[in-house]
Scaffold this active site. Structure first.
Site, mmCIF file in Angstrom:
data_model
loop_
_atom_site.group_PDB
_atom_site.id
_atom_site.type_symbol
_atom_site.label_atom_id
_atom_site.label_comp_id
_atom_site.label_asym_id
_atom_site.label_seq_id
_atom_site.Cartn_x
_atom_site.Cartn_y
_atom_site.Cartn_z
ATOM 1 C CG PHE A 143 38.725 43.625 39.586
ATOM 2 C CD1 PHE A 143 37.751 44.354 38.919
ATOM 3 C CD2 PHE A 143 39.535 44.292 40.500
ATOM 4 C CE1 PHE A 143 37.574 45.713 39.155
ATOM 5 C CE2 PHE A 143 39.370 45.650 40.743
ATOM 6 C CZ PHE A 143 38.390 46.364 40.073
ATOM 7 C CG ASP A 228 46.491 42.389 40.570
ATOM 8 O OD1 ASP A 228 46.753 42.725 41.752
ATOM 9 O OD2 ASP A 228 45.624 42.951 39.880
ATOM 10 C CE LYS A 257 41.466 46.489 46.594
ATOM 11 N NZ LYS A 257 41.392 45.689 45.376
HETATM 12 C C1 LIG Z 1 41.394 46.309 44.002
HETATM 13 C C2 LIG Z 1 42.173 45.609 42.972
HETATM 14 C C3 LIG Z 1 42.770 46.314 41.912
HETATM 15 C C4 LIG Z 1 42.570 47.796 41.688
HETATM 16 O O1 LIG Z 1 43.061 48.567 42.715
HETATM 17 P P1 LIG Z 1 42.610 50.118 42.818
HETATM 18 O O2 LIG Z 1 43.423 50.652 43.959
HETATM 19 O O3 LIG Z 1 41.144 50.129 43.096
HETATM 20 O O4 LIG Z 1 42.933 50.749 41.520
HETATM 21 C C5 LIG Z 1 43.534 45.582 41.014
HETATM 22 N N1 LIG Z 1 43.707 44.262 41.144
HETATM 23 C C6 LIG Z 1 43.148 43.554 42.143
HETATM 24 C C7 LIG Z 1 43.390 42.089 42.243
HETATM 25 C C8 LIG Z 1 42.335 44.199 43.080
HETATM 26 O O5 LIG Z 1 41.752 43.499 44.043
#
Ligand SMILES: *Cc1c(COP(=O)(O)O)cnc(C)c1O
Length: 403
Positions: A143, A228, A257
């Protein structure tokens, strides 16, 4: 308390809100620390913390203070001009991560998009890959966000269904499988983009030693390792960054986040000077990225993680909570897994949704991930007695649902 009962707000929202979320029915009106209150005055423990974006706890007074000060002085210039706040924020991110340069953005997906662009440019310019043939390797069940390019390399049907045509140039391999990575790399591979622990897939922890081997394979093959850490970073897994569990350093790092301290969307892509310098004027941009309000919030959000030792708290309290959850004897629990205060409880025989809705009635808010996983990811400021209270609610909820 608000004027109406919960259903009034829920119904109004449902009439006009695009329906791509299926929220737990609580209607929240205010929050503080680890607690939230709904429009009828009912109190809940927040075990979700906005998908780990509220690691510092709701309404942290230090962030309120910097916002109040900054909003009276300067809030937005765009990057057409310099500000006195951006450098200090980016410097701090570089200092704590070991990266050399940082690009300030807003949402996580945006930072992932820039990581992809930068990796491709490095692939063409520095590695010498033939134009338009660069490949990025990703993991199954990844994700990384919701843009059209990012869903192009998702392996989740519902993230992609009827959204094509998709962006080419990605290859997916099983998560946690270093041999598969080695096998799929070609001279056209510019990067491996991966979550150190998969969050949205259901808190999937890879085998020990995997990331270390991934680092070696990427180095050997001249492939950028881009992590990420939008969700795993800033203390969530019990270290400031999840890559520190294996003592490695990535070539690129994506944050978001909790970088916004629960107040603003603040994200960043960090990398080496060698990679970042290729992103010259005109190659990228963001109207709001790096604005002075976001910069002071991001800096303070990091400082709170450090000053309040939130990574250390996540390690000790997470280990405690994981052990206690594992000790619950219930046929409904298939597996409990996680790292730090980031725990997935895999449910069988009933849906994870049913568990979450029953927990809500008891005053504990979480949200299911897919059909089978209940996630526990509270603000990292949570206290032991609050975790003990949560454990009681989980235990009685499971008992009731067994019946
Ligand atoms: C939440 C998340 C995203 C996307 O972030 P947004 O601010 O919602 O665009 C990307 N990668 C990971 C691992 C995430 O948990």
């Amino acid at each position: 308390m608000s004027k109406y009962v919960s259903s009034v707000y829920r119904d109004r929202e449902a009439r006009v809100c695009a329906p791509y979320y299926k929220p737990i029915p609580a209607v929240i009106e205010r929050a503080e620390g680890v607690w939230m209150w709904d429009v009828e005055g009912k109190k809940y423990l927040d075990m979700m913390s906005a998908y780990s974006a509220v690691s510092q706890g709701h309404l942290h007074p230090r962030i309120i203070k910097v916002i109040e000060e900054q909003m009276r002085v300067l809030t937005l210039t765009s990057r057409a001009f310099h500000t006195d706040k951006l450098g200090a924020f980016l410097q701090k991110m570089c200092d704590i991560s070991g990266m050399e340069m940082a690009a300030p953005l807003n949402t996580g997906a945006e930072a992932v998009e820039l990581a992809i662009k930068a990796a491709r440019r490095w692939g063409y310019h520095t590695k010498g890959i033939k134009h338009n043939e660069a490949e990025i390797i990703v993991a199954n069940n990844n994700f990384h966000g919701r843009t059209t390019t990012i869903i192009s390399f998702s392996t989740e049907r519902e993230y992609r269904y009827q959204f094509g045509p998709f962006t080419p140039g990605f290859k997916a391999i099983p998560f946690g499988d270093a041999d598969a990575l080695e096998a799929v790399i070609t001279p056209n591979t510019c990067a491996f983009l991966v979550e150190p622990i998969q969050g949205e897939a259901g808190i999937i922890v890879p085998p020990e030693g995997w990331l270390k081997r991934v680092r070696e394979i990427c180095t050997k093959n001249n492939v950028l390792l881009i992590l990420d850490e939008i969700q795993s970073g800033l203390g969530r897994t019990g270290k400031c960054f999840a890559f520190q569990h294996e003592g490695i350093e990535p070539d690129g790092l994506i944050l978001g986040k909790a970088l916004g301290g629960g107040f603003l969307p603040v994200s960043a892509f960090l990398s080496s000077r060698e990679v970042m310098e290729l992103m010259g004027p005109g190659s990228h941009g963001s109207t709001f990225g790096g604005n002075p309000l976001a910069a002071v919030v991001g800096l303070e959000a990091i400082n709170i993680v450090l000053d309040e030792k939130l990574a250390e708290r996540s390690a000790t309290e997470g280990a405690y909570f994981l052990e206690k959850l594992r000790a619950i004897d219930s046929p409904l629990i298939k597996e409990v897994r996680g790292r730090g205060l980031w725990i997935g409880m895999e449910i069988q025989h009933v849906t994870a949704r049913a568990v979450c809705e029953r927990l809500m009635e008891k005053g504990l808010l979480s949200k299911e991930t897919h059909e089978t996983v209940v996630r526990f990811a509270p603000p990292l400021v949570i206290e032991r007695k609050e975790l003990d209270w949560a454990l009681e609610q989980v235990e009685t909820t499971l008992k009731e649902l067994e019946g």
